[in-house]
Design a protein around this motif. Structure first.
Motif, PDB file in Angstrom:
ATOM      1  N   MET A   1       0.841  -1.194   0.000  1.00  0.00           N
ATOM      2  CA  MET A   1       0.000   0.000   0.000  1.00  0.00           C
ATOM      3  C   MET A   1       0.879   1.248   0.000  1.00  0.00           C
ATOM      4  N   ILE A   2       0.416   2.267  -0.709  1.00  0.00           N
ATOM      5  CA  ILE A   2       1.118   3.550  -0.777  1.00  0.00           C
ATOM      6  C   ILE A   2       0.353   4.582   0.050  1.00  0.00           C
ATOM      7  N   TYR A   3       1.098   5.363   0.822  1.00  0.00           N
ATOM      8  CA  TYR A   3       0.533   6.475   1.591  1.00  0.00           C
ATOM      9  C   TYR A   3       1.350   7.734   1.297  1.00  0.00           C
ATOM     10  N   VAL A   4       0.728   8.889   1.533  1.00  0.00           N
ATOM     11  CA  VAL A   4       1.389  10.180   1.300  1.00  0.00           C
ATOM     12  C   VAL A   4       1.051  11.128   2.448  1.00  0.00           C
ATOM     13  N   VAL A   5       2.053  11.900   2.867  1.00  0.00           N
ATOM     14  CA  VAL A   5       1.828  12.905   3.907  1.00  0.00           C
ATOM     15  C   VAL A   5       2.959  13.924   3.833  1.00  0.00           C
ATOM     16  N   SER A   6       2.798  15.028   4.512  1.00  0.00           N
ATOM     17  CA  SER A   6       3.837  16.054   4.529  1.00  0.00           C
ATOM     18  C   SER A   6       3.818  16.808   5.848  1.00  0.00           C
ATOM     19  N   ASP A   7       4.941  17.454   6.124  1.00  0.00           N
ATOM     20  CA  ASP A   7       5.052  18.443   7.208  1.00  0.00           C
ATOM     21  C   ASP A   7       4.732  17.879   8.590  1.00  0.00           C
TER      22      ASP A   7
ATOM     23  N   PHE B   1      -2.127   9.854   4.330  1.00  0.00           N
ATOM     24  CA  PHE B   1      -3.306   9.648   3.493  1.00  0.00           C
ATOM     25  C   PHE B   1      -3.140   8.396   2.645  1.00  0.00           C
ATOM     26  N   SER B   2      -4.182   7.578   2.615  1.00  0.00           N
ATOM     27  CA  SER B   2      -4.177   6.377   1.780  1.00  0.00           C
ATOM     28  C   SER B   2      -4.480   6.747   0.336  1.00  0.00           C
ATOM     29  N   GLU B   3      -4.286   5.787  -0.561  1.00  0.00           N
ATOM     30  CA  GLU B   3      -4.610   5.998  -1.974  1.00  0.00           C
ATOM     31  C   GLU B   3      -6.080   6.383  -2.118  1.00  0.00           C
ATOM     32  N   ALA B   4      -6.964   5.651  -1.434  1.00  0.00           N
ATOM     33  CA  ALA B   4      -8.397   5.929  -1.541  1.00  0.00           C
ATOM     34  C   ALA B   4      -8.729   7.327  -1.040  1.00  0.00           C
ATOM     35  N   GLU B   5      -8.084   7.762   0.032  1.00  0.00           N
ATOM     36  CA  GLU B   5      -8.346   9.096   0.568  1.00  0.00           C
ATOM     37  C   GLU B   5      -7.847  10.182  -0.363  1.00  0.00           C
ATOM     38  N   ILE B   6      -6.727   9.941  -1.030  1.00  0.00           N
ATOM     39  CA  ILE B   6      -6.233  10.911  -2.016  1.00  0.00           C
ATOM     40  C   ILE B   6      -7.259  11.111  -3.121  1.00  0.00           C
ATOM     41  N   PHE B   7      -7.797  10.007  -3.648  1.00  0.00           N
ATOM     42  CA  PHE B   7      -8.790  10.125  -4.716  1.00  0.00           C
ATOM     43  C   PHE B   7     -10.077  10.785  -4.210  1.00  0.00           C
ATOM     44  N   GLU B   8     -10.462  10.504  -2.981  1.00  0.00           N
ATOM     45  CA  GLU B   8     -11.649  11.145  -2.415  1.00  0.00           C
ATOM     46  C   GLU B   8     -11.438  12.645  -2.274  1.00  0.00           C
ATOM     47  N   MET B   9     -10.247  13.058  -1.865  1.00  0.00           N
ATOM     48  CA  MET B   9      -9.956  14.484  -1.728  1.00  0.00           C
ATOM     49  C   MET B   9      -9.912  15.170  -3.092  1.00  0.00           C
ATOM     50  N   ILE B  10      -9.350  14.489  -4.087  1.00  0.00           N
ATOM     51  CA  ILE B  10      -9.325  15.053  -5.441  1.00  0.00           C
ATOM     52  C   ILE B  10     -10.749  15.317  -5.921  1.00  0.00           C
ATOM     53  N   GLN B  11     -11.619  14.321  -5.766  1.00  0.00           N
ATOM     54  CA  GLN B  11     -12.998  14.479  -6.221  1.00  0.00           C
ATOM     55  C   GLN B  11     -13.728  15.532  -5.403  1.00  0.00           C
ATOM     56  N   GLY B  12     -13.461  15.568  -4.103  1.00  0.00           N
ATOM     57  CA  GLY B  12     -14.103  16.571  -3.263  1.00  0.00           C
ATOM     58  C   GLY B  12     -13.722  17.984  -3.651  1.00  0.00           C
ATOM     59  N   LYS B  13     -12.452  18.190  -3.999  1.00  0.00           N
ATOM     60  CA  LYS B  13     -12.018  19.528  -4.403  1.00  0.00           C
ATOM     61  C   LYS B  13     -12.613  19.885  -5.765  1.00  0.00           C
ATOM     62  N   ARG B  14     -12.710  18.908  -6.661  1.00  0.00           N
ATOM     63  CA  ARG B  14     -13.347  19.169  -7.964  1.00  0.00           C
ATOM     64  C   ARG B  14     -14.809  19.542  -7.787  1.00  0.00           C
ATOM     65  N   ASP B  15     -15.515  18.815  -6.944  1.00  0.00           N
ATOM     66  CA  ASP B  15     -16.936  19.115  -6.709  1.00  0.00           C
ATOM     67  C   ASP B  15     -17.078  20.495  -6.100  1.00  0.00           C
ATOM     68  N   ASP B  16     -16.196  20.851  -5.188  1.00  0.00           N
ATOM     69  CA  ASP B  16     -16.220  22.161  -4.555  1.00  0.00           C
ATOM     70  C   ASP B  16     -16.045  23.265  -5.585  1.00  0.00           C
ATOM     71  N   PHE B  17     -15.080  23.080  -6.499  1.00  0.00           N
ATOM     72  CA  PHE B  17     -14.841  24.090  -7.530  1.00  0.00           C
ATOM     73  C   PHE B  17     -16.028  24.185  -8.501  1.00  0.00           C
ATOM     74  N   ALA B  18     -16.645  23.052  -8.799  1.00  0.00           N
ATOM     75  CA  ALA B  18     -17.785  23.060  -9.717  1.00  0.00           C
ATOM     76  C   ALA B  18     -18.964  23.861  -9.140  1.00  0.00           C
ATOM     77  N   LYS B  19     -19.128  23.834  -7.827  1.00  0.00           N
ATOM     78  CA  LYS B  19     -20.213  24.584  -7.183  1.00  0.00           C
ATOM     79  C   LYS B  19     -19.977  26.076  -7.267  1.00  0.00           C
ATOM     80  N   ARG B  20     -18.731  26.500  -7.445  1.00  0.00           N
ATOM     81  CA  ARG B  20     -18.410  27.926  -7.443  1.00  0.00           C
ATOM     82  C   ARG B  20     -18.641  28.601  -8.799  1.00  0.00           C
ATOM     83  N   ARG B  21     -18.893  27.793  -9.816  1.00  0.00           N
ATOM     84  CA  ARG B  21     -19.073  28.376 -11.159  1.00  0.00           C
ATOM     85  C   ARG B  21     -20.377  29.164 -11.252  1.00  0.00           C
TER      86      ARG B  21
END
Length: 202
Positions: A1-7, A182-202
């Motif tokens: 499994m791959i995870y990512v984090v920073s700071d 962050f797990s792989e699944a959480e990264i993809f969930e955050m990507i989609q969440g940020k896209r949905d957030d931006f789409a609401k701002r249009r």
């Protein structure tokens, strides 16, 4: 499994009362370390790989004193650590970790190092992993995972802050424990969440 984090910012006492960043909810750095290590090890196994995107620690001591202290903490974290250099990570630290590197039970080394960044492909996405946010242009299948900006965000949906203080954790349906990568699944969930957030701002 791959995870990512920073700071992670181990030993950085000023972050507990910071006026510039969201203060971390701990009375001492020892309590912060304990929480991060426990939450990390609750999800990362000894054979998983974690990409840490810079700023491992901030400890104002001579390298001969600080480097062994940082290594002692990192040795308590499960998994293989791919360390990308942040603005608070010294070459002295990376050299010390390389000198004291070792193989885990699966034969892979504990630490590997990237000076500027790295990338990998996953589920038809290209992920560029850097400490500082990078602007690669609009490409829905190219994502910059980064840290550095603590409790701030880059107002571009192709950039995702994966620091442990990131406000973009709010895109997750299930809160992530403090310090857990962050797990792989959480990264993809955050990507989609940020896209949905931006789409609401249009």
């Amino acid at each position: 499994m791959i995870y990512v984090v920073s700071d992670l910012h181990f030993f950085h006492a000023d972050l507990l009362t910071s006026q510039h960043f969201a203060p971390r909810p701990f009375g001492t750095v020892e309590n912060m370390h304990k929480t991060i290590i426990e939450n990390w090890n609750a999800r990362v196994t000894p054979t998983d790989t974690v990409y840490h995107l810079g700023d491992i620690a901030m400890l104002n001591r001579k390298p001969s004193e600080s480097n062994p202290m940082i290594l002692e903490v990192l040795n308590q974290l499960n998994g293989h650590l791919v360390l990308i250099k942040g603005n608070h990570d010294s070459r002295s630290l990376f050299k010390y970790l390389a000198t004291n590197n070792y193989a885990l039970d699966d034969g892979k080394v504990k630490f590997s190092f990237e000076d500027v960044g790295t990338y990998f492909k996953l589920n038809h996405y290209q992920f560029y992993l850097t400490h500082y946010p990078m602007l690669f242009g609009v490409n829905q299948n190219l994502i910059n995972l980064h840290g550095h900006i603590h409790n701030a965000t880059v107002p571009i949906k192709e950039n995702l802050n994966v620091g442990i203080d990131s406000p973009e954790k709010d895109y997750l349906q299930t809160p992530i424990p403090f310090g857990a990568p962050f797990s792989e699944a959480e990264i993809f969930e955050m990507i989609q969440g940020k896209r949905d957030d931006f789409a609401k701002r249009r």
